[in-house]
Design an enzyme around this catalytic site. Structure first.
Site, short mmCIF file in Angstrom:
data_model
loop_
_atom_site.label_atom_id
_atom_site.label_comp_id
_atom_site.label_asym_id
_atom_site.label_seq_id
_atom_site.Cartn_x
_atom_site.Cartn_y
_atom_site.Cartn_z
N TRP A 187 0.86 -1.18 0.00
CA TRP A 187 0.00 0.00 0.00
C TRP A 187 0.89 1.23 0.00
CZ3 TRP A 187 -0.49 3.87 3.89
CH2 TRP A 187 -1.41 4.87 3.56
N ASP A 261 -9.55 -3.02 0.59
CA ASP A 261 -9.76 -2.63 1.98
C ASP A 261 -11.17 -2.05 2.10
OD1 ASP A 261 -9.86 -0.84 4.35
OD2 ASP A 261 -7.75 -1.38 4.57
N HIS A 264 -11.49 1.81 2.22
CA HIS A 264 -10.72 2.62 1.29
C HIS A 264 -11.53 3.18 0.13
CE1 HIS A 264 -6.31 1.38 2.31
NE2 HIS A 264 -6.98 1.85 3.33
N ASP A 298 -10.61 3.18 9.22
CA ASP A 298 -10.08 2.06 10.00
C ASP A 298 -10.65 1.94 11.41
OD1 ASP A 298 -8.04 1.03 8.09
OD2 ASP A 298 -7.26 3.05 8.29
N ASP A 328 -7.64 -4.68 9.30
CA ASP A 328 -6.88 -3.44 9.27
C ASP A 328 -7.69 -2.35 9.96
OD1 ASP A 328 -5.29 -1.27 8.83
OD2 ASP A 328 -5.32 -1.38 6.65
#
Length: 427
Positions: A187, A261, A264, A298, A328
């Site tokens: 990432w 993710d 994201h 997150d 995460d």
């Protein structure tokens, strides 16, 4: 009847209820026992790492809160992880960032080596916890302006290329030692705070840098490369170079693993709908299961509709052997061991719920065009006794069922975490 007997009795009733709709609960428990979730080391110390002089986090990352007891050394982090693993049913993995090596003397990131992770490798073998890995393209002077692999300065760009190459070698050594491929996930935070005049050139530089990093062949039995996209971050609100479209194209054209993710993307965009599409074109998929809240990507994973939809897509599509599940999130406002435990148990609960669906029956109704029955059965499924099967799974896995794990964490906080102080880091 004791608690154990009550759990057994409740499970037997649940087993019969699921059997009536054609679902074998024992088989679901066997299948979930084969799934290893990769816990993320950075929840345990607020993404600090062990490089020595602390750098400001930056690069689209921020941790809030100051709950007492964060891990200050690799041994303390491993101690906290072992406590978390003892409260989670199943056998799981650990996702380690490059900044978490054990450095007796200062080593810059382009020069890290396998020797700096031997302690982790040995611990992983001893504990039976396979490792995954991540280069750390943030919290460093060479990332201070928000660019690394897409930097316009060739020298800075080469520094980060060398870091990526070093990380692939470390990941391969981890995989060789543990007898299981180590997923090495890339990432890169590069991006613009305000509207750029040129989006193309940084993306060309990023692709060229990645190609150089991945040019060396490593055994797939030792390590597998993955690339991870992001919509925006703090300080890169207007453009992230490594967007979803960039990495989707990169992964497809290089036949590489893609990482999605859950935090994201746009706040109203979900990854559950992407799973079956992406897996038509890439060999495998890595998921970072997280929980986005507005612009924060997150938060600790909770038992949301989207979490359940992610797991349903994996099971309904028959993708368990092609999807790797990692976590995460980072929250310093609550007990960090509890955060790991809550997030991982919720991910497993959602997966178990998906495994307890009458999937073939639902898909047959869909093939027949009976959307009424499909919707009706999906809604009735929500009231099935998932909790009884979960408690049984915990009991047979020798971990606390129900909310009993919280008492263990509270005792651990009194005995261990509250004795730590950032002002007295052990040598």
């Amino acid at each position: 009847m004791g608690r154990s007997g009550k759990i057994d009795a409740m499970y037997e009733l649940a087993r019969q209820q699921y059997a009536a709709i054609g679902v074998d609960t024992d088989d679901a428990i066997r299948r979930i026992g084969d799934v290893a979730i990769s816990l993320h080391c950075w929840q345990g110390d607020d993404v600090g790492g062990f490089e020595g002089d602390a750098q400001s986090l930056g690069n689209g990352l921020a941790v809030t809160g100051n709950y007492p007891g964060r891990a200050r050394t690799p041994d303390e982090l491993r101690q906290d992880l072992q406590m978390a693993y003892s409260l989670i049913p199943g056998n799981h993995r650990l996702n380690l960032h490059a900044m978490y090596g054990e450095f007796d003397t200062p080593v810059d990131r382009d020069a890290i080596d396998v020797q700096h992770f031997q302690g982790w490798i040995q611990w992983a073998v001893d504990q039976g916890v396979p490792l995954d890995f991540n280069p750390s393209f943030f919290s460093h002077p060479h990332a201070a302006d928000g660019f690394t692999l897409a930097h316009s300065d060739p020298g800075i760009r080469q520094f980060w290329i060398d870091h990526g190459i070093a990380c692939r070698k470390i990941a391969a050594a981890m995989g060789a030692a543990q007898g299981s491929p180590c997923i090495d996930n890339f990432w890169v935070p590069d991006g613009f705070k305000d509207t750029p005049a040129d989006r193309k050139t940084p993306r060309e530089r990023l692709a060229a840098s990645l190609d150089e990093i991945f040019s060396g062949s490593l055994p797939p039995t030792h390590t597998i490369d993955a690339v991870e996209c992001k919509l925006f971050g703090i300080g890169s609100e207007s453009c992230v170079v490594g967007s979803h479209e960039f990495y989707l194209g990169y992964a497809i054209s290089r036949n590489q693993m893609l990482c999605l993710d859950a935090g994201h993307f746009h706040p109203t965009e979900v990854i559950s709908d992407k799973i079956s599409s992406v897996l038509m074109y890439v060999p495998e998929l890595l998921l970072h299961v997280s929980r986005g809240v507005r612009w924060d990507s997150d938060h600790v994973v909770t038992f949301t509709d989207e979490l359940q939809a992610i797991m349903q897509e994996i099971v309904r599509g028959g993708f368990l052997d092609r999807v790797h599940i990692g976590l995460d999130f980072f929250d310093a406002s609550i007990n960090r061991v509890a955060a790991w435990t809550i997030g991982t148990r919720n991910a497993l609960k959602a997966l178990l719920a998906a495994l307890l669906e009458p999937t073939e029956q639902l898909q047959q109704l869909e093939r027949e065009g009976d959307f009424t029955a499909r919707l009706a059965l999906m809604e009735e499924q929500k009231m099935m006794p998932l909790g009884a099967v979960w408690d049984h799974y915990c009991q047979v896995s020798d971990v606390p069922a129900g909310r009993q794990w919280l008492d263990v964490v509270r005792q651990y906080e009194q005995d261990v975490l509250k004795l730590r102080s950032d002002a007295s880091v052990p040598a």
